[in-house]
Motif scaffolding. Structure first.
Motif, PDB file in Angstrom:
ATOM      1  N   TYR A  26       0.827  -1.212   0.000  1.00  0.00           N
ATOM      2  CA  TYR A  26       0.000   0.000   0.000  1.00  0.00           C
ATOM      3  C   TYR A  26       0.861   1.261   0.000  1.00  0.00           C
ATOM      4  CZ  TYR A  26       0.677   0.811   5.045  1.00  0.00           C
ATOM      5  OH  TYR A  26       1.225   1.071   6.267  1.00  0.00           O
ATOM      6  N   GLN A  62       9.505   1.683   9.553  1.00  0.00           N
ATOM      7  CA  GLN A  62       8.078   2.029   9.669  1.00  0.00           C
ATOM      8  C   GLN A  62       7.638   2.204  11.128  1.00  0.00           C
ATOM      9  OE1 GLN A  62       5.807   2.868   7.225  1.00  0.00           O
ATOM     10  NE2 GLN A  62       7.614   3.043   5.951  1.00  0.00           N
ATOM     11  N   SER A  63       6.633   1.445  11.557  1.00  0.00           N
ATOM     12  CA  SER A  63       6.030   1.692  12.878  1.00  0.00           C
ATOM     13  C   SER A  63       6.958   1.488  14.065  1.00  0.00           C
ATOM     14  CB  SER A  63       4.826   0.775  13.081  1.00  0.00           C
ATOM     15  OG  SER A  63       3.665   1.423  12.675  1.00  0.00           O
ATOM     16  N   GLU A 157       4.947   7.400   0.644  1.00  0.00           N
ATOM     17  CA  GLU A 157       3.834   7.271   1.597  1.00  0.00           C
ATOM     18  C   GLU A 157       2.938   8.520   1.577  1.00  0.00           C
ATOM     19  OE1 GLU A 157       4.737   6.021   5.590  1.00  0.00           O
ATOM     20  OE2 GLU A 157       2.604   6.018   6.075  1.00  0.00           O
ATOM     21  N   TYR A 188       5.333  13.011  10.554  1.00  0.00           N
ATOM     22  CA  TYR A 188       4.941  11.605  10.726  1.00  0.00           C
ATOM     23  C   TYR A 188       5.486  10.732   9.581  1.00  0.00           C
ATOM     24  CZ  TYR A 188       2.098   7.399  10.808  1.00  0.00           C
ATOM     25  OH  TYR A 188       1.702   6.079  10.793  1.00  0.00           O
ATOM     26  N   TYR A 240       0.068  -4.623  16.516  1.00  0.00           N
ATOM     27  CA  TYR A 240      -1.237  -4.399  15.895  1.00  0.00           C
ATOM     28  C   TYR A 240      -2.283  -5.227  16.649  1.00  0.00           C
ATOM     29  CZ  TYR A 240       2.072  -2.887  12.340  1.00  0.00           C
ATOM     30  OH  TYR A 240       3.117  -2.287  11.698  1.00  0.00           O
TER      31      TYR A 240
HETATM   32  N1  GLU Z   1       3.854   4.480   7.793  1.00  0.00           N
HETATM   33  C1  GLU Z   1       2.937   3.419   7.985  1.00  0.00           C
HETATM   34  C2  GLU Z   1       1.505   3.953   7.930  1.00  0.00           C
HETATM   35  O1  GLU Z   1       1.256   5.000   8.449  1.00  0.00           O
HETATM   36  C3  GLU Z   1       3.234   2.768   9.297  1.00  0.00           C
HETATM   37  C4  GLU Z   1       2.540   1.498   9.363  1.00  0.00           C
HETATM   38  C5  GLU Z   1       3.184   0.488  10.226  1.00  0.00           C
HETATM   39  O2  GLU Z   1       4.372   0.137  10.116  1.00  0.00           O
HETATM   40  O3  GLU Z   1       2.430   0.007  11.069  1.00  0.00           O
HETATM   41  O4  GLU Z   1       0.624   3.357   7.380  1.00  0.00           O
END
Ligand code: GLU
Length: 304
Positions: A26, A62-63, A157, A188, A240
């Motif tokens: 995505y 990433q997160s 992104e 962000y 998550y």
């Molecule tokens: N940059 C990603 C987003 O905002 C982070 C998602 C992730 O690694 O959980 O969708």
């Protein structure tokens, strides 16, 4: 415990299992990574350092970067941070908007996108040059000047960041974002674009296994109580909607990212980083989860 032997042995076993995951696509640039990449690195508080596979290759964390943003904001504003963001697992997707309506713009925890966007707002309000000051902070924790953002990933992104843009504006509508949404979102997206290798990741996070103190010189990054709380949040909210499963099978605080990285902390022992880009249905590295389950089972060390 011979971590070196154990890492190599478990790696050889997991390396060739069928990888049933899918690469995150995505964010278009994320899909350009080699799906077979697989690296592991452990750093212990007794200064054992050992890696295998693609452990020296940088990837998009990433997160996982949300933990670093939380740590800097916690240092800057202390417990006031909990007036802006909660400490509960959400039971919803990381990019969900639904709970924010009922919760009036207070995200359930700092590792949801909504939570990290609020933390980004706090950082912008409290740093003179947020982008530069944040990366300086990250570099200073592990004394590693090679750490940096990826403009390529951030830009990619940004171009498709519709949900994050919606989240930020929605939270702003409740008066819970103080800065301009475009500034908060820029920060962000940069935050999420941080790149690191497994080696750099495990070295960087080792202080969370050492009560908030850098192992090399005992410098406090966080107080003991703050470090314990960050670990508690990683344990309950770091994976998550699979955080319970990770606690059940692996039993360590940690954080994953959609780039396929996972950092996990064994307090008083080690920080371990795993990277394998294909994700399971819940968005966590498929092989990374299996590796860590096997590793903690075989090491017979647990925080429980
Ligand atoms: N940059 C990603 C987003 O905002 C982070 C998602 C992730 O690694 O959980 O969708």
């Amino acid at each position: 415990m011979n971590f070196e032997y154990l890492i190599r042995d478990v790696y050889q076993k997991i390396k060739n299992i069928e990888d049933k995951g899918e690469i995150a696509s995505y964010i278009p640039e994320l899909s350009k990574v080699d799906p077979k990449s697989f690296g592991v690195h452990i750093s212990t508080i007794n200064q054992v350092n050992c890696g295998i596979g693609n452990y020296n290759e940088k990837f998009s964390i990433q997160s996982i970067a949300k933990v670093l943003a939380l740590i800097l904001a916690y240092r800057l504003v202390g417990d006031e941070i909990w007036d802006r963001v909660g400490v509960e697992p959400s039971g919803t997707a990381f990019n969900s908007l639904v709970q924010l309506e009922a919760d009036k713009g207070i995200p359930r925890n700092p590792f949801l996108n909504a939570g990290a966007i609020v933390v980004s707002d706090i950082l912008i309000s409290n740093l003179r040059n947020p982008k530069e000051d944040f990366i300086d902070f990250v570099r200073s924790i592990s004394n590693n000047t090679s750490l940096g953002y990826s403009n390529r990933i951030a830009q990619s992104e940004k171009e498709v960041g519709y949900r994050n843009i919606a989240l930020c504006n929605f939270i702003k509508s409740f008066g819970q974002i103080q800065n301009k949404p475009s500034d908060v979102l820029d920060f962000y997206f940069d935050l999420c674009s941080l790149e690191m290798s497994c080696k750099e990741l495990s070295e960087l996070f080792l202080f969370l296994a050492n009560n908030g103190l850098r192992v090399e010189n005992n410098e406090a990054i966080l107080s003991e109580s703050q470090s314990k709380r960050v670990n508690a949040l990683m344990q309950t909210c770091g994976f998550y909607d699979e955080s319970g499963e990770f606690a059940f099978k692996v039993g360590l605080p940690g954080k994953s990212g959609v780039g396929g990285g996972i950092i996990a902390i064994h307090p008083d022992q080690y920080a371990i980083a795993v990277w394998s880009p294909k994700l399971n249905k819940k968005g966590n590295s498929h092989k990374g989860m299996i590796f860590l389950e096997e590793f903690t089972t075989r090491s017979e060390l647990s925080i429980f």
